[in-house]
Write a protein that holds these residues in place. Sequence first.
Motif, PDB file in Angstrom:
ATOM      1  N   PRO A   1      40.675  35.503  37.657  1.00  0.00           N
ATOM      2  CA  PRO A   1      39.527  34.632  37.902  1.00  0.00           C
ATOM      3  C   PRO A   1      38.621  34.455  36.689  1.00  0.00           C
ATOM      4  O   PRO A   1      38.631  35.270  35.774  1.00  0.00           O
ATOM      5  CB  PRO A   1      38.777  35.336  39.034  1.00  0.00           C
ATOM      6  N   ASP A   2      37.838  33.381  36.703  1.00  0.00           N
ATOM      7  CA  ASP A   2      36.907  33.021  35.629  1.00  0.00           C
ATOM      8  C   ASP A   2      37.639  32.761  34.315  1.00  0.00           C
ATOM      9  O   ASP A   2      37.320  33.326  33.271  1.00  0.00           O
ATOM     10  CB  ASP A   2      35.805  34.082  35.471  1.00  0.00           C
TER      11      ASP A   2
ATOM     12  N   ARG B   1      47.544  38.956  33.972  1.00  0.00           N
ATOM     13  CA  ARG B   1      46.685  39.708  34.889  1.00  0.00           C
ATOM     14  C   ARG B   1      45.403  40.118  34.208  1.00  0.00           C
ATOM     15  O   ARG B   1      45.234  41.256  33.817  1.00  0.00           O
ATOM     16  CB  ARG B   1      47.411  40.981  35.319  1.00  0.00           C
ATOM     17  N   GLN B   2      44.507  39.190  34.066  1.00  0.00           N
ATOM     18  CA  GLN B   2      43.233  39.544  33.445  1.00  0.00           C
ATOM     19  C   GLN B   2      42.171  38.567  33.898  1.00  0.00           C
ATOM     20  O   GLN B   2      42.426  37.365  33.967  1.00  0.00           O
ATOM     21  CB  GLN B   2      43.375  39.490  31.935  1.00  0.00           C
ATOM     22  N   SER B   3      40.994  39.095  34.182  1.00  0.00           N
ATOM     23  CA  SER B   3      39.902  38.219  34.578  1.00  0.00           C
ATOM     24  C   SER B   3      39.059  37.879  33.355  1.00  0.00           C
ATOM     25  O   SER B   3      39.216  38.505  32.302  1.00  0.00           O
ATOM     26  CB  SER B   3      39.035  38.912  35.630  1.00  0.00           C
ATOM     27  N   ASN B   4      38.183  36.869  33.503  1.00  0.00           N
ATOM     28  CA  ASN B   4      37.249  36.534  32.430  1.00  0.00           C
ATOM     29  C   ASN B   4      37.919  36.281  31.087  1.00  0.00           C
ATOM     30  O   ASN B   4      37.516  36.825  30.056  1.00  0.00           O
ATOM     31  CB  ASN B   4      36.223  37.660  32.242  1.00  0.00           C
TER      32      ASN B   4
ATOM     33  N   ARG C   1      39.253  30.868  39.733  1.00  0.00           N
ATOM     34  CA  ARG C   1      37.991  30.241  39.323  1.00  0.00           C
ATOM     35  C   ARG C   1      38.079  29.839  37.861  1.00  0.00           C
ATOM     36  O   ARG C   1      38.551  30.610  37.032  1.00  0.00           O
ATOM     37  CB  ARG C   1      36.814  31.216  39.488  1.00  0.00           C
TER      38      ARG C   1
ATOM     39  N   ASN D   1      40.021  43.988  39.997  1.00  0.00           N
ATOM     40  CA  ASN D   1      39.943  43.229  38.747  1.00  0.00           C
ATOM     41  C   ASN D   1      38.784  43.714  37.878  1.00  0.00           C
ATOM     42  O   ASN D   1      38.919  43.801  36.655  1.00  0.00           O
ATOM     43  CB  ASN D   1      39.755  41.738  39.043  1.00  0.00           C
TER      44      ASN D   1
ATOM     45  N   PHE E   1      32.160  38.839  23.522  1.00  0.00           N
ATOM     46  CA  PHE E   1      33.602  38.711  23.732  1.00  0.00           C
ATOM     47  C   PHE E   1      34.366  39.471  22.650  1.00  0.00           C
ATOM     48  O   PHE E   1      33.892  39.602  21.519  1.00  0.00           O
ATOM     49  CB  PHE E   1      34.027  37.245  23.652  1.00  0.00           C
TER      50      PHE E   1
ATOM     51  N   GLN F   1      42.672  33.843  45.130  1.00  0.00           N
ATOM     52  CA  GLN F   1      43.113  35.049  44.426  1.00  0.00           C
ATOM     53  C   GLN F   1      44.229  35.783  45.205  1.00  0.00           C
ATOM     54  O   GLN F   1      45.146  36.335  44.595  1.00  0.00           O
ATOM     55  CB  GLN F   1      41.918  35.979  44.174  1.00  0.00           C
TER      56      GLN F   1
ATOM     57  N   THR G   1      29.515  36.495  35.456  1.00  0.00           N
ATOM     58  CA  THR G   1      29.792  35.426  34.487  1.00  0.00           C
ATOM     59  C   THR G   1      30.288  34.157  35.168  1.00  0.00           C
ATOM     60  O   THR G   1      30.351  33.106  34.550  1.00  0.00           O
ATOM     61  CB  THR G   1      30.851  35.858  33.461  1.00  0.00           C
TER      62      THR G   1
ATOM     63  N   GLU H   1      47.791  36.836  43.543  1.00  0.00           N
ATOM     64  CA  GLU H   1      48.380  38.196  43.541  1.00  0.00           C
ATOM     65  C   GLU H   1      49.859  38.116  43.928  1.00  0.00           C
ATOM     66  O   GLU H   1      50.702  38.779  43.316  1.00  0.00           O
ATOM     67  CB  GLU H   1      47.626  39.113  44.523  1.00  0.00           C
TER      68      GLU H   1
ATOM     69  N   ASP I   1      37.980  34.418  28.183  1.00  0.00           N
ATOM     70  CA  ASP I   1      37.033  33.475  27.603  1.00  0.00           C
ATOM     71  C   ASP I   1      37.715  32.619  26.543  1.00  0.00           C
ATOM     72  O   ASP I   1      38.809  32.928  26.084  1.00  0.00           O
ATOM     73  CB  ASP I   1      35.830  34.236  27.034  1.00  0.00           C
TER      74      ASP I   1
ATOM     75  N   GLN J   1      28.744  29.035  38.328  1.00  0.00           N
ATOM     76  CA  GLN J   1      29.675  27.908  38.189  1.00  0.00           C
ATOM     77  C   GLN J   1      29.318  26.741  39.098  1.00  0.00           C
ATOM     78  O   GLN J   1      29.134  26.908  40.298  1.00  0.00           O
ATOM     79  CB  GLN J   1      31.107  28.355  38.446  1.00  0.00           C
TER      80      GLN J   1
ATOM     81  N   TRP K   1      45.501  38.234  20.639  1.00  0.00           N
ATOM     82  CA  TRP K   1      46.393  39.006  21.510  1.00  0.00           C
ATOM     83  C   TRP K   1      47.847  38.900  21.073  1.00  0.00           C
ATOM     84  O   TRP K   1      48.646  39.812  21.310  1.00  0.00           O
ATOM     85  CB  TRP K   1      46.252  38.530  22.965  1.00  0.00           C
TER      86      TRP K   1
END
Lengths: 482, 201
Positions: B69-70, B15-18, B96, A324, A442, B117, A203, B121, B20, A207, B46
């Motif tokens: 990230p992301d 602590r979570q990627s993506n 990112r 991750n 999502f 990253q 995803t 951490e 959105d 970028q 959430w």
Amino acid sequence: MSTMQSPQTLAEKVWNAHVVRHGEGEGEARQPDLIYIDLHLLHEVTSPQAFEGLRLAGRKLRRPDLTIATEDHNTPTLDIDKPIADLTSRTQIFTLRDNCKEFGVRLHSLGDKEQGIVHVVGPQLGLTQPGMTVVCGDSHTSTHGAFGALAFGIGTSEVEHVMATQSLSLKPFKTMSINVEGTLKSGVTAKDIILAVIAKIGTGGGQGYVLEYRGSAIRALSMDARMTICNMSIEAGARAGMIAPDETTFEYVKGRPHAPEGDDWDAAVDYWKTLQSDEGARFDNEVFLNADELEPFVTWGTNPGQGVSLSSNVPVPEDFEDENDRKACERALTYMGLTGGTPMKEIRVDTVFLGSCTNSRMEDLRAAAEIVKGREKDPQIRMIVVPGSARVRLEAEAEGLDRIFKDFGAEWRFAGCSMCLGMNPDQLAEGERCASTSNRNFEGRQGKGGRTHLVSPLVAAATAIRGTLASPSDIANTPVSA
Amino acid sequence: MEKVVTHTGIGVPLRQSNIDTDQIIPAVYLKRITRTGFEDALFAGWRRDENFILNTEPYNKGSVLVAGPDFGTGSSREHAVWALKDYGFKAVISARFADIFRGNSGKQGLVAAEVAQSDIELIWKELENNPGTEVTVNLDARTVQCGSIVAPFQIDDYTRWRLMEGLDDIGLTLKQEADITSFEATRPAFKPQTLPARTAD
């Protein structure tokens, strides 16, 4: 002079043709270019604050004649002749109507024959053409790249910027070539190509890039299918997706309401034919995919990169090396209510949604209709079919597709974004599972607690028959009535 | 836009990627027509969970979000940036960022600081072991500091300059209006116009 020029990619050609002013400086310190925008698409959700900004600053809309608006995100798909029940939705739509009136913007409102999802409406009117720059306060603006346009989503501040200046300050994008060679097997579609691309590069893989889809498998696709691919470029994180225009493109544009005519048509086609990446043009990155090996692809998780072939199993966290990714897998499995190792084809769904700017065009509806025709829907399944535009709906009705869907037991709705993002009443209930031809899986996207599997129209149709995720070949033996 | 040079505030480790933009602000909150008042909408899904980090002391007073990230993938909704700002966040740190989110942040004075990253951490550990630790984001030096950790961050020069000067993009571009007008004179005649409207009927 042209012989002196170094080879350029398609994206670079379109960019260079729109530079109002080059940014000064070199390398990292280089300032953005000022890029001219040929077409600005508006809808009700991301425009009110931009219009308000113009008003507060006493600024004009520079080019109403390069701007067009439609109502799509909030619009109901039932009872469209009655007042919109949700008051905040109604207010937002009325605000768009007031703003368009005040600033002289062409608007296709609910009930109008040209109303529909902004990314279906632009191409259908012939307003999207090769070599243009197209923007909209909507990330799926990448759809228009299917014509060889440089088309990308922008935020509301940029919407206001384009309104006031018909331009944007931007740093050049990097370029990535996505080569898809070979021939798709029967039952495999453009949707499966793009889901496989996203699963491959991730995803965030796109970028900063414009993706150019190339190769024999892409050339063989219709415009509707090319739009499906470019539409989901954003799901790989890319700024835009593009496909070089060819005879398929010209054929699609020709004769549409806003297509060039007479001498203008000839001049346009001459120019459009130059819009290909030159031999030897350098891409910043390259990806290769073999179309022969592709199978129907579906998502199991909560981002569009979490996808697998329909014939395989739900992954287990241990499949992922990166910590991750492992955590993301665990979290996604919990949210989706899935156990790692379960065959994808054993996943039972409650709802099938055929629609969205990804898959709501004639070809999508025809493909699904062909599968469900004369067959029986799984009685537990609710299936909603939402054409991308009022025009698509009319065309589909003229071909009798509405009848086929209704006989099958699906609901035939009016045009809009609908259940793709549930801003209107079309939403999933908590825990409900959906096979959806849309673009985002999502958490909560289709309704609070809803669970989304992204699929092609063919998989959507087959799933509605079998009740579990299925491909057309899985239902080949189910009875068909005359 | 307000000038930002440095900001110091409580760091919130997410602590979570993506992550959105549908998570940052669910679509149902996009029906508003104002540009402010989105603080209730931030991470609305959430936040219904009482254990979510923004529901716990002292992170609920945080102003620097440190995410996986992301960050900001998906929709172009600038509402995501408005919601973060309205809640009180001045900076987001991630390895990112999605392009559109990053662009929107720059327009609204929210610092999107891209940090490696491996440094994130370390910052996460510090913020979890010592809740309430402040993070300083310094645009001038392009560093983030958290306890004894000092990490460099990436941000493009133009955005950094605009943030530090608090400049309005439209005002800057309108100074080049003569160039825009000359460009318009060179556009080919075959380019389409939306007006007068034509339809298939």
